[in-house]
Design a protein around this motif. Structure first.
Motif, PDB file in Angstrom:
ATOM      1  N   GLN A 124       0.715  -1.357   0.011  1.00 30.63           N
ATOM      2  CA  GLN A 124       0.100   0.052  -0.005  1.00 30.63           C
ATOM      3  C   GLN A 124       0.842   1.411   0.033  1.00 30.63           C
ATOM      4  OE1 GLN A 124      -3.624   0.059  -0.105  1.00 30.63           O
ATOM      5  NE2 GLN A 124      -3.032  -1.975  -0.727  1.00 30.63           N
TER       6      GLN A 124
ATOM      7  N   LEU B  92       2.036   1.547  -3.523  1.00 31.05           N
ATOM      8  CA  LEU B  92       0.987   2.048  -4.265  1.00 31.05           C
ATOM      9  C   LEU B  92       0.667   3.547  -4.031  1.00 31.05           C
ATOM     10  CD1 LEU B  92      -1.661   1.650  -6.113  1.00 31.05           C
ATOM     11  CD2 LEU B  92      -2.770   0.833  -4.345  1.00 31.05           C
TER      12      LEU B  92
ATOM     13  N   VAL C 244      -6.399   4.724  -0.758  1.00 28.17           N
ATOM     14  CA  VAL C 244      -5.387   3.998  -0.354  1.00 28.17           C
ATOM     15  C   VAL C 244      -5.253   3.959   1.193  1.00 28.17           C
ATOM     16  CG1 VAL C 244      -2.633   3.455  -0.357  1.00 28.17           C
ATOM     17  CG2 VAL C 244      -3.932   3.970  -2.494  1.00 28.17           C
TER      18      VAL C 244
ATOM     19  N   GLN D 106       1.146   0.048 -13.693  1.00 26.80           N
ATOM     20  CA  GLN D 106       1.768   0.075 -12.529  1.00 26.80           C
ATOM     21  C   GLN D 106       1.086  -0.485 -11.208  1.00 26.80           C
ATOM     22  OE1 GLN D 106       2.315   4.563 -12.758  1.00 26.80           O
ATOM     23  NE2 GLN D 106       4.338   4.023 -13.184  1.00 26.80           N
ATOM     24  N   ILE D 107      -0.299  -0.170 -11.368  1.00 33.12           N
ATOM     25  CA  ILE D 107      -1.015  -0.607  -9.944  1.00 33.12           C
ATOM     26  C   ILE D 107      -1.163  -2.374 -10.110  1.00 33.12           C
ATOM     27  CG2 ILE D 107      -3.581  -0.868  -9.139  1.00 33.12           C
ATOM     28  CD1 ILE D 107      -3.953   2.145  -9.930  1.00 33.12           C
TER      29      ILE D 107
ATOM     30  N   ASN E 283       2.140  -3.925  -8.997  1.00 29.12           N
ATOM     31  CA  ASN E 283       2.329  -3.529  -7.458  1.00 29.12           C
ATOM     32  C   ASN E 283       1.624  -4.639  -6.920  1.00 29.12           C
ATOM     33  OD1 ASN E 283       2.943  -1.962  -4.762  1.00 29.12           O
ATOM     34  ND2 ASN E 283       0.669  -1.972  -4.834  1.00 29.12           N
ATOM     35  N   THR E 284       0.473  -4.915  -7.436  1.00 31.73           N
ATOM     36  CA  THR E 284      -0.586  -5.901  -6.696  1.00 31.73           C
ATOM     37  C   THR E 284       0.121  -7.477  -6.926  1.00 31.73           C
ATOM     38  OG1 THR E 284      -2.515  -4.595  -7.413  1.00 31.73           O
ATOM     39  CG2 THR E 284      -2.843  -6.999  -7.055  1.00 31.73           C
TER      40      THR E 284
END
Length: 509
Positions: free
Chosen positions: A207, A210, A259, A460-461, A464-465
């Motif tokens: 997080q 993110l 977030v 990008q998200i 990251n996930t």
């Protein structure tokens, strides 16, 4: 003919013979002998989803050699000092671990309760009584009608039930196996809490990463809006570009705010795991990108010896077998040996005189002749419970292999997907750069820039996930492998039966 001199020797011989007979009889134990279940046969030398079977693929790999195992503090394999410090606090302060530990202590106390039945019960009941009988009992057989009497009594009762058929021994064994189950449950609870903490920790770091991605995107979108607004004010741009840039900025700002919710919830969850009030606990933000470490998985045949839940299921089976032995013992006679001795006198000063003594001794036995099939039904109940526990053990074993394979597949696949997603992010960045240049040159409308921006942010998200999912999968893999535990750490029946200091049961504040 027996003389007075021979009588004491005969009585002594008879008593010794009776005790010897009891000693022989107490060696009998009824019920089935316990045999541990045969472990699920595993013929494969490696786990199906292990990277050993995927040599040509890139990404995460299991550690070699394959027969190595994690020992002790398993979380140290991630080389994260902050996580190590939190895990150390967890083992001391986690309330669920404390509950499991006290359940274990309770189980140990039950062993002492069961073992107490090996010994006689001795009861002292001193009493004093003064009474007066009716004077109008002339035609009664009661002596000394109308008199007042005083009675001092100091009796001592002893009662003992010899364990002729092993009923008490089976009860002790049941309590010992129950304590072993509780010990395994304690380790399983500890492993569960440790794994939850590690997962929440990596979720928080995800997080934080993110948040950084979205904050950087917000800054970029703000610059894009300023450029579009400046062009519109100068008369070289159109208003639709301003609206598009502003919409993109506001949408990203909204996502950046959101977030904080997930991060706060993970932080609160870690506080509870550490036994702390969420209000007083916080973890500093630190955006980080992790790569799952190589984890030694061992070989499949070792798994059942490494899982505390499998050990608990097997000890539950042993406990059920002991209960069947108790059920068999109900079909045999119950023998009790009782003795009463003491002193009784009308005057206290003569209470302990030799003529004031009294005693009686004698065995008694009881046997159910008819109970409507109760004992047989109870025995059938215990046997059905054993069969169910056997199925539970096998199901637990199957689930253990499933969880290991799931975690291996997840960690391996996520690592491969991350490689492709990193390339996608790189391409999306290039796409945004080219589209921005075309917009600045007046070739493409601003909506194409928005599309490129959205594509980059989404990639990008997603990256990251995937990175967070890879880390949580690696934690789940360690948990599925049993952490740093193995069956040799399970206390033996002798160890769980050891006397526990009374101070260990002191009420806590």
């Amino acid at each position: 003919m027996i003389t007075l001199e021979q009588e004491p020797r005969i009585r002594t011989s008879f008593a010794a013979g009776a005790l010897a007979l009891l000693a022989v009889m107490t060696g009998c134990t009824v019920g089935p002998r316990y045999h541990p279940p045969t472990p699920t046969a595993v013929t494969a030398p490696n786990y199906k989803e292990s990277t050993v079977n995927f040599q040509d693929t890139e990404g995460w790999k299991v550690a070699s050699p394959q027969d190595a195992m994690i020992r002790g503090k398993w979380w140290e394999v991630f080389h994260e000092a902050e996580l190590n410090a939190l895990e150390e606090q967890l083992d001391v302060n986690n309330e669920n671990i404390k509950i499991a530990f006290q359940n274990f202590m309770e189980a140990r106390a039950l062993i002492a309760e069961a073992r107490s039945q090996y010994w006689p019960t001795i009861t002292a009941g001193p009493s004093w009584n003064r009474s007066k009988s009716s004077g109008n009992l002339h035609n009664s057989s009661t002596a000394n009608a109308g008199s007042t009497t005083t009675l001092w009594s100091v009796p001592l009762d002893i009662s003992w039930e010899p364990d002729l058929w092993g009923k008490i021994r089976n009860q002790v064994h049941e309590a010992q196996y129950t304590a072993q189950v509780s010990a395994a449950d304690l380790e399983n609870e500890r492993l569960t809490e440790q794994a939850s903490l590690a997962e929440f920790f990596f979720e928080i770091r995800g997080q934080d990463e993110l948040q950084q991605i979205l904050n950087e995107t917000v800054a970029y979108d703000q610059k894009a809006l300023d450029v579009a607004q400046g062009a519109y004010d100068a008369g070289t741009g159109d208003y639709i570009s301003v609206v598009g840039a502003r919409t993109t900025l506001q949408t990203t700002q909204s996502s950046a705010i959101n977030v904080g919710l997930a991060r706060a919830q993970y932080e609160h969850a870690i506080a509870v795991l550490l036994g702390k009030v969420a209000t007083d606990f916080s973890i500093p933000a630190k955006p980080m990108i992790y790569t799952a470490p190589a984890i030694p998985t061992g070989v499949p045949s070792q798994l059942v010896e490494r899982r505390p839940d499998v050990a608990a299921a097997e000890r539950t089976l042993a406990e059920a077998n002991a209960v069947i032995g108790i059920g068999y013992g109900a079909f045999f006679p119950q023998v009790t040996i009782s003795a009463v001795g003491g002193y009784e006198s009308s005057l206290f000063k003569h209470l302990f005189d030799w003529p004031s003594r009294l005693w009686s001794i004698g065995p008694s036995t009881s046997q159910i002749i008819f109970d409507g099939g109760l004992y047989r039904a109870e025995l059938h109940q215990y046997q059905a419970t054993y069969n169910a526990d056997l199925a539970t053990y096998r199901q637990t074993t199957l689930t253990a292999f499933q969880q290991v394979e799931d975690a291996l597949a997840g960690t391996r696949v996520f690592s491969q997907q991350i490689l492709r997603q990193q390339e996608a992010v790189k391409s999306a960045q290039e796409f945004l750069t080219l589209e921005t240049e075309r917009y600045d040159a007046g070739v493409d409308p601003y909506v194409d820039v928005i599309t490129a921006q959205t594509t980059l942010l989404n990639d990008q998200i997603t990256l990251n996930t995937l990175q967070v999912e890879e880390m949580t999968s690696s934690v789940q893999l360690v948990q599925a492998l049993g952490g740093g535990w193995d069956r040799s750490q399970l206390p033996t029946p002798k160890q769980v039966s050891a006397k526990v200091p009374s101070a260990d049961y002191k009420l806590q504040q």
